[in-house]
Design a protein around this motif. Structure first.
Motif, PDB file in Angstrom:
ATOM      1  N   SER A 129      37.665   7.389  19.048  1.00  0.00           N
ATOM      2  CA  SER A 129      36.577   7.136  18.105  1.00  0.00           C
ATOM      3  C   SER A 129      36.902   7.870  16.806  1.00  0.00           C
ATOM      4  O   SER A 129      37.875   8.617  16.724  1.00  0.00           O
ATOM      5  CB  SER A 129      35.234   7.599  18.678  1.00  0.00           C
ATOM      6  OG  SER A 129      35.198   9.002  18.807  1.00  0.00           O
ATOM      7  N   PHE A 130      36.092   7.641  15.774  1.00  0.00           N
ATOM      8  CA  PHE A 130      36.326   8.279  14.481  1.00  0.00           C
ATOM      9  C   PHE A 130      34.998   8.665  13.850  1.00  0.00           C
ATOM     10  O   PHE A 130      33.951   8.103  14.177  1.00  0.00           O
ATOM     11  CB  PHE A 130      37.113   7.340  13.550  1.00  0.00           C
ATOM     12  CG  PHE A 130      36.354   6.098  13.163  1.00  0.00           C
ATOM     13  CD1 PHE A 130      35.647   6.032  11.974  1.00  0.00           C
ATOM     14  CD2 PHE A 130      36.343   4.987  13.995  1.00  0.00           C
ATOM     15  CE1 PHE A 130      34.951   4.889  11.623  1.00  0.00           C
ATOM     16  CE2 PHE A 130      35.649   3.837  13.653  1.00  0.00           C
ATOM     17  CZ  PHE A 130      34.951   3.792  12.465  1.00  0.00           C
ATOM     18  N   ALA A 131      35.053   9.644  12.952  1.00  0.00           N
ATOM     19  CA  ALA A 131      33.858  10.092  12.241  1.00  0.00           C
ATOM     20  C   ALA A 131      33.535   9.098  11.127  1.00  0.00           C
ATOM     21  O   ALA A 131      34.421   8.611  10.435  1.00  0.00           O
ATOM     22  CB  ALA A 131      34.086  11.480  11.663  1.00  0.00           C
ATOM     23  N   TYR A 132      32.259   8.797  10.974  1.00  0.00           N
ATOM     24  CA  TYR A 132      31.796   7.867   9.954  1.00  0.00           C
ATOM     25  C   TYR A 132      30.596   8.489   9.258  1.00  0.00           C
ATOM     26  O   TYR A 132      29.692   9.010   9.917  1.00  0.00           O
ATOM     27  CB  TYR A 132      31.399   6.534  10.592  1.00  0.00           C
ATOM     28  CG  TYR A 132      30.813   5.555   9.592  1.00  0.00           C
ATOM     29  CD1 TYR A 132      31.635   4.731   8.826  1.00  0.00           C
ATOM     30  CD2 TYR A 132      29.443   5.487   9.377  1.00  0.00           C
ATOM     31  CE1 TYR A 132      31.106   3.862   7.887  1.00  0.00           C
ATOM     32  CE2 TYR A 132      28.903   4.619   8.440  1.00  0.00           C
ATOM     33  CZ  TYR A 132      29.741   3.815   7.701  1.00  0.00           C
ATOM     34  OH  TYR A 132      29.224   2.956   6.761  1.00  0.00           O
ATOM     35  N   THR A 133      30.570   8.427   7.929  1.00  0.00           N
ATOM     36  CA  THR A 133      29.450   8.949   7.155  1.00  0.00           C
ATOM     37  C   THR A 133      28.497   7.815   6.811  1.00  0.00           C
ATOM     38  O   THR A 133      28.901   6.815   6.213  1.00  0.00           O
ATOM     39  CB  THR A 133      29.957   9.632   5.865  1.00  0.00           C
ATOM     40  OG1 THR A 133      30.893  10.654   6.234  1.00  0.00           O
ATOM     41  CG2 THR A 133      28.801  10.260   5.097  1.00  0.00           C
ATOM     42  N   ILE A 134      27.247   7.973   7.207  1.00  0.00           N
ATOM     43  CA  ILE A 134      26.221   6.948   6.995  1.00  0.00           C
ATOM     44  C   ILE A 134      26.012   6.694   5.502  1.00  0.00           C
ATOM     45  O   ILE A 134      25.907   7.626   4.718  1.00  0.00           O
ATOM     46  CB  ILE A 134      24.882   7.370   7.653  1.00  0.00           C
ATOM     47  CG1 ILE A 134      25.040   7.520   9.167  1.00  0.00           C
ATOM     48  CG2 ILE A 134      23.753   6.410   7.297  1.00  0.00           C
ATOM     49  CD1 ILE A 134      25.356   6.241   9.900  1.00  0.00           C
ATOM     50  N   LYS A 135      25.950   5.407   5.157  1.00  0.00           N
ATOM     51  CA  LYS A 135      25.682   4.977   3.779  1.00  0.00           C
ATOM     52  C   LYS A 135      24.348   4.220   3.756  1.00  0.00           C
ATOM     53  O   LYS A 135      23.845   3.810   4.799  1.00  0.00           O
ATOM     54  CB  LYS A 135      26.805   4.061   3.284  1.00  0.00           C
ATOM     55  CG  LYS A 135      28.168   4.725   3.223  1.00  0.00           C
ATOM     56  CD  LYS A 135      29.236   3.704   2.828  1.00  0.00           C
ATOM     57  CE  LYS A 135      30.624   4.274   2.899  1.00  0.00           C
ATOM     58  NZ  LYS A 135      31.073   4.675   4.208  1.00  0.00           N
ATOM     59  N   ASN A 193      17.016   5.020  14.689  1.00  0.00           N
ATOM     60  CA  ASN A 193      15.952   4.583  13.784  1.00  0.00           C
ATOM     61  C   ASN A 193      15.708   5.575  12.658  1.00  0.00           C
ATOM     62  O   ASN A 193      14.866   5.340  11.799  1.00  0.00           O
ATOM     63  CB  ASN A 193      14.663   4.354  14.565  1.00  0.00           C
ATOM     64  CG  ASN A 193      14.838   3.255  15.593  1.00  0.00           C
ATOM     65  OD1 ASN A 193      15.380   2.192  15.297  1.00  0.00           O
ATOM     66  ND2 ASN A 193      14.414   3.507  16.820  1.00  0.00           N
ATOM     67  N   LYS A 194      16.425   6.707  12.680  1.00  0.00           N
ATOM     68  CA  LYS A 194      16.232   7.726  11.638  1.00  0.00           C
ATOM     69  C   LYS A 194      17.564   8.200  11.078  1.00  0.00           C
ATOM     70  O   LYS A 194      17.779   9.391  10.885  1.00  0.00           O
ATOM     71  CB  LYS A 194      15.433   8.906  12.204  1.00  0.00           C
ATOM     72  CG  LYS A 194      14.012   8.543  12.565  1.00  0.00           C
ATOM     73  CD  LYS A 194      13.199   9.742  12.957  1.00  0.00           C
ATOM     74  CE  LYS A 194      11.771   9.319  13.247  1.00  0.00           C
ATOM     75  NZ  LYS A 194      10.940  10.441  13.657  1.00  0.00           N
ATOM     76  N   LEU A 195      18.480   7.244  10.832  1.00  0.00           N
ATOM     77  CA  LEU A 195      19.762   7.595  10.230  1.00  0.00           C
ATOM     78  C   LEU A 195      19.527   8.045   8.798  1.00  0.00           C
ATOM     79  O   LEU A 195      18.674   7.505   8.101  1.00  0.00           O
ATOM     80  CB  LEU A 195      20.712   6.398  10.255  1.00  0.00           C
ATOM     81  CG  LEU A 195      21.091   5.867  11.636  1.00  0.00           C
ATOM     82  CD1 LEU A 195      21.976   4.641  11.505  1.00  0.00           C
ATOM     83  CD2 LEU A 195      21.786   6.946  12.451  1.00  0.00           C
ATOM     84  N   GLN A 196      20.315   9.042   8.364  1.00  0.00           N
ATOM     85  CA  GLN A 196      20.165   9.558   7.008  1.00  0.00           C
ATOM     86  C   GLN A 196      21.485   9.407   6.260  1.00  0.00           C
ATOM     87  O   GLN A 196      22.558   9.649   6.829  1.00  0.00           O
ATOM     88  CB  GLN A 196      19.757  11.023   7.044  1.00  0.00           C
ATOM     89  CG  GLN A 196      18.391  11.225   7.668  1.00  0.00           C
ATOM     90  CD  GLN A 196      17.962  12.678   7.647  1.00  0.00           C
ATOM     91  OE1 GLN A 196      18.600  13.512   7.045  1.00  0.00           O
ATOM     92  NE2 GLN A 196      16.853  12.970   8.313  1.00  0.00           N
ATOM     93  N   ILE A 197      21.395   9.018   4.996  1.00  0.00           N
ATOM     94  CA  ILE A 197      22.587   8.901   4.164  1.00  0.00           C
ATOM     95  C   ILE A 197      23.292  10.244   4.168  1.00  0.00           C
ATOM     96  O   ILE A 197      22.680  11.289   4.000  1.00  0.00           O
ATOM     97  CB  ILE A 197      22.211   8.463   2.729  1.00  0.00           C
ATOM     98  CG1 ILE A 197      21.601   7.051   2.754  1.00  0.00           C
ATOM     99  CG2 ILE A 197      23.421   8.515   1.805  1.00  0.00           C
ATOM    100  CD1 ILE A 197      20.977   6.618   1.446  1.00  0.00           C
ATOM    101  N   GLY A 198      24.613  10.220   4.412  1.00  0.00           N
ATOM    102  CA  GLY A 198      25.401  11.448   4.464  1.00  0.00           C
ATOM    103  C   GLY A 198      25.561  12.011   5.867  1.00  0.00           C
ATOM    104  O   GLY A 198      26.405  12.869   6.100  1.00  0.00           O
ATOM    105  N   GLN A 199      24.752  11.523   6.806  1.00  0.00           N
ATOM    106  CA  GLN A 199      24.858  11.957   8.199  1.00  0.00           C
ATOM    107  C   GLN A 199      26.188  11.453   8.769  1.00  0.00           C
ATOM    108  O   GLN A 199      26.620  10.339   8.473  1.00  0.00           O
ATOM    109  CB  GLN A 199      23.685  11.380   8.989  1.00  0.00           C
ATOM    110  CG  GLN A 199      23.646  11.712  10.451  1.00  0.00           C
ATOM    111  CD  GLN A 199      22.424  11.089  11.146  1.00  0.00           C
ATOM    112  OE1 GLN A 199      21.728  10.244  10.569  1.00  0.00           O
ATOM    113  NE2 GLN A 199      22.179  11.508  12.350  1.00  0.00           N
TER     114      GLN A 199
END
Length: 117
Positions: free
Chosen positions: A8-14, A43-49
């Motif tokens: 798997s890989f790290a992904y930053t939420i946009k 349901n509570k993803l945050q930009i930058g997470q």
């Protein structure tokens, strides 16, 4: 930042990201993303997470139209540099890649380069 498990890989939420959209983009499932991110509320993803996504960090390539070839962005690439390398123009590369921001190219991103002009 989470340490993502092997495979798997790290992904930053946009802005606009959802587990469903990410699952479709990266050819995985919502369940697999949830399993890789225990404790993350979809349901509570945050930009930058930062979350973990199972699979490869390169979305499946969309085929390029006739008269162009796919190209994977490398460190230091710009549309101007690619235009010079492939004997085309920045405008032609932009036309072949609607929706791609030339100021935010990412290593591993796949674009189309017009050829044979």
């Amino acid at each position: 930042m989470p340490t993502c498990p092997s495979g798997s890989f790290a992904y930053t939420i946009k802005a606009g990201d959802t587990f469903w959209k990410l699952a479709k983009t990266y050819n995985t499932t919502v369940a697999a993303i949830q399993a890789a991110n225990p404790g993350v509320n979809p349901n509570k993803l945050q930009i930058g997470q930062v979350i973990c996504i199972p699979g490869s960090n390169t979305p499946p390539a969309k085929p390029c139209p006739a008269g162009s070839r796919s190209y994977t962005i490398k460190a230091g690439d710009t549309f101007w540099k690619l235009a010079k390398t492939y004997n085309t123009t920045v405008a032609a590369i932009q036309a072949a890649n609607p929706g791609v921001n030339p100021n935010k190219l990412q290593i591993g991103q796949v674009i189309c380069i017009p050829v044979g002009k």
